[in-house]
Motif scaffolding. Structure first.
Motif, PDB file in Angstrom:
ATOM      1  N   PRO A  23      -3.508  33.253 -24.232  1.00 32.31           N
ATOM      2  CA  PRO A  23      -2.859  34.215 -23.510  1.00 32.31           C
ATOM      3  C   PRO A  23      -3.613  35.461 -23.533  1.00 32.31           C
ATOM      4  N   ASN A  24      -3.518  36.301 -22.348  1.00 32.56           N
ATOM      5  CA  ASN A  24      -3.883  37.353 -22.157  1.00 32.56           C
ATOM      6  C   ASN A  24      -5.519  37.405 -21.970  1.00 32.56           C
ATOM      7  N   LEU A  25      -6.079  36.178 -21.518  1.00 31.76           N
ATOM      8  CA  LEU A  25      -7.416  35.959 -21.578  1.00 31.76           C
ATOM      9  C   LEU A  25      -7.631  35.102 -20.462  1.00 31.76           C
ATOM     10  N   GLU A  26      -9.050  35.438 -19.786  1.00 34.06           N
ATOM     11  CA  GLU A  26      -9.590  34.708 -18.530  1.00 34.06           C
ATOM     12  C   GLU A  26     -10.403  33.446 -19.006  1.00 34.06           C
ATOM     13  N   SER A  27     -10.096  32.287 -18.564  1.00 31.70           N
ATOM     14  CA  SER A  27     -11.015  31.243 -18.850  1.00 31.70           C
ATOM     15  C   SER A  27     -11.552  30.860 -17.867  1.00 31.70           C
ATOM     16  N   GLN A  28     -12.957  30.352 -17.824  1.00 31.01           N
ATOM     17  CA  GLN A  28     -13.745  29.731 -16.599  1.00 31.01           C
ATOM     18  C   GLN A  28     -14.252  28.491 -17.184  1.00 31.01           C
ATOM     19  N   LYS A  29     -13.971  27.384 -16.612  1.00 29.53           N
ATOM     20  CA  LYS A  29     -14.487  25.804 -17.358  1.00 29.53           C
ATOM     21  C   LYS A  29     -15.845  25.799 -16.959  1.00 29.53           C
ATOM     22  N   LEU A  30     -16.450  25.400 -17.982  1.00 27.44           N
ATOM     23  CA  LEU A  30     -18.111  25.194 -18.021  1.00 27.44           C
ATOM     24  C   LEU A  30     -18.140  23.710 -18.213  1.00 27.44           C
ATOM     25  N   LEU A  31     -17.661  22.852 -18.827  1.00 27.89           N
ATOM     26  CA  LEU A  31     -18.034  21.530 -19.003  1.00 27.89           C
ATOM     27  C   LEU A  31     -16.812  20.578 -19.595  1.00 27.89           C
ATOM     28  N   GLU A  32     -16.478  19.486 -18.709  1.00 31.73           N
ATOM     29  CA  GLU A  32     -15.687  18.391 -19.562  1.00 31.73           C
ATOM     30  C   GLU A  32     -16.651  17.477 -20.196  1.00 31.73           C
ATOM     31  N   ASP A  33     -16.381  17.233 -21.415  1.00 32.64           N
ATOM     32  CA  ASP A  33     -17.225  16.436 -22.154  1.00 32.64           C
ATOM     33  C   ASP A  33     -16.921  15.066 -22.309  1.00 32.64           C
ATOM     34  N   THR A  34     -17.820  14.205 -23.005  1.00 32.64           N
ATOM     35  CA  THR A  34     -17.566  12.717 -23.295  1.00 32.64           C
ATOM     36  C   THR A  34     -18.124  12.383 -24.489  1.00 32.64           C
ATOM     37  N   LEU A  35     -17.224  11.560 -25.425  1.00 32.68           N
ATOM     38  CA  LEU A  35     -17.729  11.194 -26.661  1.00 32.68           C
ATOM     39  C   LEU A  35     -18.345   9.653 -26.629  1.00 32.68           C
ATOM     40  N   TYR A  36     -19.356   9.516 -27.178  1.00 32.99           N
ATOM     41  CA  TYR A  36     -20.175   8.197 -27.319  1.00 32.99           C
ATOM     42  C   TYR A  36     -20.145   7.927 -28.807  1.00 32.99           C
ATOM     43  N   LEU A  37     -20.216   6.478 -28.895  1.00 37.32           N
ATOM     44  CA  LEU A  37     -20.277   5.778 -30.237  1.00 37.32           C
ATOM     45  C   LEU A  37     -21.872   5.815 -30.467  1.00 37.32           C
ATOM     46  N   VAL A  38     -22.406   6.332 -31.275  1.00 32.70           N
ATOM     47  CA  VAL A  38     -24.033   6.265 -31.528  1.00 32.70           C
ATOM     48  C   VAL A  38     -24.326   5.994 -32.838  1.00 32.70           C
ATOM     49  N   CYS A  39     -25.724   5.612 -33.002  1.00 32.35           N
ATOM     50  CA  CYS A  39     -26.414   5.447 -34.415  1.00 32.35           C
ATOM     51  C   CYS A  39     -27.946   5.681 -34.060  1.00 32.35           C
ATOM     52  N   HIS A  40     -28.525   5.835 -35.666  1.00 26.71           N
ATOM     53  CA  HIS A  40     -29.977   5.879 -35.496  1.00 26.71           C
ATOM     54  C   HIS A  40     -30.507   4.526 -34.941  1.00 26.71           C
ATOM     55  N   PRO A  41     -31.663   4.588 -34.274  1.00 28.97           N
ATOM     56  CA  PRO A  41     -32.346   3.125 -33.711  1.00 28.97           C
ATOM     57  C   PRO A  41     -32.437   2.138 -34.810  1.00 28.97           C
ATOM     58  N   GLY A  42     -32.639   2.706 -35.910  1.00 26.00           N
ATOM     59  CA  GLY A  42     -32.857   1.562 -37.067  1.00 26.00           C
ATOM     60  C   GLY A  42     -31.781   0.873 -37.546  1.00 26.00           C
ATOM     61  N   LEU A  43     -30.546   1.500 -36.880  1.00 22.33           N
ATOM     62  CA  LEU A  43     -29.285   0.851 -37.499  1.00 22.33           C
ATOM     63  C   LEU A  43     -28.755  -0.270 -36.294  1.00 22.33           C
ATOM     64  N   LYS A  44     -29.439  -0.058 -35.125  1.00 18.92           N
ATOM     65  CA  LYS A  44     -28.947  -1.032 -34.126  1.00 18.92           C
ATOM     66  C   LYS A  44     -29.494  -2.401 -34.117  1.00 18.92           C
ATOM     67  N   GLU A  45     -29.029  -3.327 -34.745  1.00 14.15           N
ATOM     68  CA  GLU A  45     -29.481  -4.864 -34.628  1.00 14.15           C
ATOM     69  C   GLU A  45     -29.061  -5.351 -33.442  1.00 14.15           C
ATOM     70  N   LYS A  46     -29.929  -6.370 -33.114  1.00 19.33           N
ATOM     71  CA  LYS A  46     -29.626  -7.092 -31.699  1.00 19.33           C
ATOM     72  C   LYS A  46     -28.472  -7.893 -31.810  1.00 19.33           C
ATOM     73  N   ALA A  47     -27.941  -8.134 -33.019  1.00 21.57           N
ATOM     74  CA  ALA A  47     -26.785  -9.199 -32.872  1.00 21.57           C
ATOM     75  C   ALA A  47     -25.603  -8.196 -33.410  1.00 21.57           C
ATOM     76  N   LEU A  48     -25.862  -7.034 -33.591  1.00 21.07           N
ATOM     77  CA  LEU A  48     -24.823  -6.076 -33.936  1.00 21.07           C
ATOM     78  C   LEU A  48     -23.480  -6.525 -32.895  1.00 21.07           C
ATOM     79  N   THR A  49     -22.382  -6.538 -33.598  1.00 23.60           N
ATOM     80  CA  THR A  49     -20.880  -6.516 -32.900  1.00 23.60           C
ATOM     81  C   THR A  49     -20.047  -5.293 -33.259  1.00 23.60           C
TER      82      THR A  49
END
Length: 299
Positions: free
Chosen positions: A152-178
């Motif tokens: 209310p009573n303020l002007e807004s200028q959109k900068l970015l629509e964002d996206t959420l990713y599921l992530v981890c450290h490379p050391g946690l990503k096993e080849k057979a991870l499901t």
């Protein structure tokens, strides 16, 4: 012309109505709590009705107070915008910005040297906070907010629509991870609505119980804590792309299962309309739009 109540009484009422606390209103206006109470009594006497219900430790607005509050707030905003539109900026070389803690720490602060190279005479101040600060009371020129853009009573200028990713450290990503493995692995969760929606969507997609049986580290509202824990290999997390796209590009974090979820909120540049006529805000606006434009998405 109809007679108006004292301007100070209206101002004190407006701040007290916003804070629902005579003490907080007094702190914001640098007066005593007794002064707030007296001015509101003066306004109630002028109007012939009660505006607040006074409790032992708190106050609340009556129906009359609820009706009056938005008109008074709008009136003072109009006064300020009108004055700002014709008054010269008394601090043309001082720019005060407020932004969310996560964006300030992870994104804005590391880039500010670029802005200050372009504007070497500009003194830039940042107020990192997840609280929506009042522009006038805190002498703020411009804000970057993560929300719906409806302020209310303020002007807004959109900068970015964002996206959420599921992530981890490379050391946690096993080849057979499901996805099913996550039920028995540590997850890092920020208790914000868009992130919890993303987790629920992930569970539904893979027919997993909604958050049950997971070993989790949880924080209330701190993406910074979650990101640092993920970078340290402490678990799996849903994180906004804008805060980690560089870590994804460098391989410090990796995406899992090609999962992505559009955020329900977006980043906005926000200020009273008159602030956008200030040269320093225009300089910052052009720069920050360009910087947001450089945020890359992972495909």
């Amino acid at each position: 012309m109809r007679k108006l109540p004292p301007l100070n009484a209206l101002r004190y009422f407006s701040v007290a109505a916003q804070t629902l606390s005579f003490k907080e209103a007094a702190d914001q206006l640098f007066v005593t709590q007794a002064a707030i109470s007296q001015h509101i009594k003066t306004l109630e006497a002028f109007l012939g009705c009660q505006l607040f219900i006074r409790g032992h430790r708190s106050v609340s607005l009556t129906q009359a107070g609820q009706r009056l509050a938005p008109y008074v707030a709008s009136g003072f905003t109009s006064f300020l915008n009108g004055v700002d539109s014709v008054a010269a900026d008394d601090q043309p070389n001082s720019l005060t910005i407020t932004a969310t803690e996560s964006l300030s720490i992870r994104w804005l602060v590391p880039r500010l040297s670029k802005f200050q190279t372009l504007q070497p005479d500009m003194n830039v101040k940042i107020q990192p906070t997840n609280t929506l600060l009042d522009f006038e009371a805190n002498d703020i020129d411009v804000a970057i907010r993560f929300g719906t853009g409806d302020y209310p009573n303020l002007e807004s200028q959109k900068l970015l629509e964002d996206t959420l990713y599921l992530v981890c450290h490379p050391g946690l990503k096993e080849k057979a991870l499901t996805p099913e493995h996550l039920v028995n692995l540590p997850t890092l969760k920020e208790q914000s609505s868009d992130i919890m929606l993303a987790w629920n969507k992930f569970y539904e997609m893979h027919s997993l119980p909604l958050g049950q049986g997971l070993t989790s580290l949880q924080v209330d509202d701190s993406s910074v804590t979650i990101i640092e824990a993920a970078l340290a290999g402490q678990g799996f997390a849903m994180i906004r792309n804008s805060l980690i796209y560089e870590q994804l590009e460098k391989g410090q974090l990796v995406r899992l299962f090609d999962f992505n979820f559009p955020c329900q909120y977006a980043y906005y540049l926000v200020a009273p309309p008159s602030h956008f006529s200030r040269i320093k805000v225009q300089h910052f606006s052009r720069w920050v739009v360009e910087q947001f434009g450089q945020i890359t998405k992972q495909h």
